[in-house]
Design an enzyme around this catalytic site. Structure first.
Site, PDB file in Angstrom:
ATOM      1  N   GLY A  48     -50.215 -31.448  29.768  1.00 18.42           N
ATOM      2  CA  GLY A  48     -49.626 -32.056  28.626  1.00 18.42           C
ATOM      3  C   GLY A  48     -49.548 -33.560  29.093  1.00 18.42           C
ATOM      4  N   THR A  49     -48.472 -34.063  29.158  1.00 21.94           N
ATOM      5  CA  THR A  49     -48.356 -35.270  30.417  1.00 21.94           C
ATOM      6  C   THR A  49     -48.003 -36.903  29.084  1.00 21.94           C
ATOM      7  OG1 THR A  49     -48.068 -35.475  31.913  1.00 21.94           O
ATOM      8  CG2 THR A  49     -50.353 -35.924  31.198  1.00 21.94           C
ATOM      9  N   THR A  50     -47.806 -37.420  30.412  1.00 21.40           N
ATOM     10  CA  THR A  50     -47.750 -38.512  30.101  1.00 21.40           C
ATOM     11  C   THR A  50     -47.754 -39.411  31.476  1.00 21.40           C
ATOM     12  OG1 THR A  50     -45.976 -38.939  28.193  1.00 21.40           O
ATOM     13  CG2 THR A  50     -46.472 -40.515  29.261  1.00 21.40           C
TER      14      THR A  50
END
Length: 243
Positions: A48-50
């Site tokens: 997912g992530t940012t």
């Protein structure tokens, strides 16, 4: 000199090499392959992530969240380090398919070490970015969109490497499922010639903004500080530790 005996191992050499078009040519390695389709990737463990990269007057700051998820629906790990050192003064984020990103990082790190061993000097960050783009375009690294940050003789650099191999340098960049939320904060808070300390605060607030709304991001922040002296990476589960 004795002639080789009939049916000896030596006499059968020609027969053994019949199917080899060029038995005396150099051995050339090949990239690993698999038979996964794009549909199969929906079931792959993804982060997912940012992730955020900011170029500063002191060097580069990279920030990432700490969550790995299955399709953004189930949290599979709450303590993932999504930024890795791959160069004496450079680091790369882990974005997308976990296996693809890990393989990508390992391959780049090996190339950097080979370059240094052969030439006796560190690879420039621009050359490393070009190599990363070539790998992303031609290799089996599914669903990756990392940020490369580093410092060399030309200064500090932040690059976004897209899944098709595109390489774009900018003062700051964001990738991952929470990028729109983080970009909103950076557009207002970023200033030219920030120090690393100022950039760490801005990047952390950007990650926190994404964590509030993006289900694929969460559980804290990893901060990576890069200067001409090296790379320093620390994780924080509590945002208040760095804000």
């Amino acid at each position: 000199m004795r002639a080789p005996q009939h049916n000896s191992d030596f006499s059968r050499t020609v027969d053994q090499l019949t199917d080899e078009p060029n038995p005396y040519g150099p051995e050339i390695g090949s990239m690993p392959e698999n038979d996964l389709s794009r549909a199969d990737l929906d079931n792959v463990n993804k982060t997912g992530t940012t992730t955020i990269g900011i170029s500063t007057a002191d060097g580069v700051v990279i920030a990432t969240d700490m969550r790995a998820s299955l399709g953004g629906r189930f949290v599979s790990n709450k303590n993932v380090q999504k930024v890795e050192q791959i160069h004496p003064t450079g680091a790369l984020t882990l974005v997308g398919s976990v296996g693809g990103a890990q393989s990508f990082i390992s391959s780049l790190r090996a190339e950097v070490n080979l370059y240094e061993a052969r030439r006796g000097e560190d690879m420039s960050i621009d050359a490393l970015a070009t190599l990363a783009g070539n790998f992303a375009r031609g290799g089996p690294f599914f669903a990756i969109h990392p940020i490369l940050g580093g410092v060399d003789e030309e200064g500090s650099h932040v690059y976004s490497i897209d899944p098709a191999g595109g390489v774009m340098e900018d003062d700051y960049t964001v990738t991952g499922s929470g990028m729109q939320l983080a970009y909103g904060h950076l557009e207002q808070a970023y200033e030219e010639d920030m120090s690393n300390e100022e950039a760490k605060t801005v990047a952390t607030r950007g990650i926190k903004s994404a964590v509030e709304r993006d289900t694929g991001s969460g559980n804290g922040v990893f901060l990576c500080e890069i200067t001409d002296e090296g790379v320093d990476i620390h994780g924080h589960h509590d945002f208040d530790e760095v804000l």
